[in-house]
Design a protein around this motif. Sequence first.
Motif, mmCIF file in Angstrom:
data_model
loop_
_atom_site.group_PDB
_atom_site.id
_atom_site.type_symbol
_atom_site.label_atom_id
_atom_site.label_comp_id
_atom_site.label_asym_id
_atom_site.label_seq_id
_atom_site.Cartn_x
_atom_site.Cartn_y
_atom_site.Cartn_z
ATOM 1 N N GLU A 1 -2.144 7.774 -7.112
ATOM 2 C CA GLU A 1 -1.037 7.689 -6.358
ATOM 3 C C GLU A 1 -0.829 6.477 -5.480
ATOM 4 O O GLU A 1 0.090 5.351 -5.631
ATOM 5 N N LEU A 2 -2.000 6.397 -4.698
ATOM 6 C CA LEU A 2 -2.300 5.022 -3.883
ATOM 7 C C LEU A 2 -2.542 3.680 -4.481
ATOM 8 O O LEU A 2 -1.785 2.522 -4.325
ATOM 9 N N LYS A 3 -3.059 3.824 -5.857
ATOM 10 C CA LYS A 3 -3.340 2.779 -6.734
ATOM 11 C C LYS A 3 -1.824 2.374 -7.059
ATOM 12 O O LYS A 3 -1.869 0.753 -7.215
ATOM 13 N N LYS A 4 -1.091 3.106 -7.588
ATOM 14 C CA LYS A 4 0.246 2.525 -8.248
ATOM 15 C C LYS A 4 0.957 1.976 -6.744
ATOM 16 O O LYS A 4 1.736 1.108 -6.920
ATOM 17 N N ALA A 5 1.033 2.635 -5.604
ATOM 18 C CA ALA A 5 1.758 2.168 -4.444
ATOM 19 C C ALA A 5 1.280 0.933 -4.162
ATOM 20 O O ALA A 5 1.836 0.005 -3.567
#
Length: 387
Positions: A312-316
């Motif tokens: 999720e953080l990678k996408k954000a």
Amino acid sequence: EFTTCTFCGVGCQMRLLVKGDRVIGALPAADDLVNNGQLCVKGRFCVTELVSGPKRLKRPYGVFGGVAAEVTWDAAIHMAAEKLSACKPDEFAMLISPNCTNEDLYAAQKFTRTVMKSHNIDTSARTFYGAGFNAYLDLMRQAVPLENVRKADAVLCVGLDTRFGRSVVGVELRRAYRRGAKVMSIHPREHNLALISEHWVQSLPGDELSLLKSLVKNTQKKPASKSGGDAADVAGTLKNSKSPVILVGSEFLQYDSSAEILAAIKQLADNLGAGVMPLPAQNNLFGSLMMGAYPELLPGGEASTSTKKADELKKAWGAAVAKFDTKWNAGSLGDGKKLKVLYLVGESLPMNAKSVADFVIVQNIYPPKVETDADLVLPAAAFTESD
């Protein structure tokens, strides 16, 4: 301008008085959950002194051959970037103050994880609480706001003194006392709450754990012990109350037995169905947890081992989060191999800073006590200057 007071962990809401670009005072804000239109002396009168002190750090400086010299921002950033870019992930560590704002804490851990490809970020809260750190975090999970004290019919204060700090809490306790609530205190020394406490259990230093275990035993669902004494009286008052609250001060947090003491408080609260209000020594401990400013925690307070959260953080962020494989934390500073770069944000320099890292960066609103203790010093924005 509305903000949160940074002088302790109560979280009082305040209104800053600003003239031009200068803070000239502070007033309490109306907030039903926390301070309800109150501020302590520090919050009311010391903000201006803190953020406008004559020793405020205004320009960066470097230390060259043991001599401190001002440098331009461009030169300072170049110095930092040169040292940081030469670091492997396990050769870098950041220590950020749990008194920083959520925004600063979030940016710091994001920088550590995406730029430095490391999970080596921590706060001094870990060393402050020592063995009781995880137990304190468990207690914070069932925290209630100060508003609950206004509705309580019994309040147990454990290791709390509100003379020189958290006086807004002290005002609420005196109000509770005047409306008939039973205030009780466990504290080894003379303190201001003794004046309003129905029961003051003056524990001998080191006996607090056995005392709390006795309270746990006497508040279990099975018939309570018939033995008398202060613990039994306190337990009886708590069991007969309909809306008890337990306030946890700082007195016992650095004891060797702090983990067991905090676990006993949690068990006592569970037995009673009581609300718990931990009062951290740090003003934004909860924020530091939720922003992920710890090796084992990602933003949201989720585990650093969570591949789902990392995705999720990678996408954000548009940048990968390194796999969690670090054993470093603030408690191991100086115990392992020497770091190439130690970056301190809002934190004091450790005594052995030069033996911990080859290059030490300090970012704060005031310079270190000894200006040559760091290799590069950068000014920071105070909480009144951050959006």
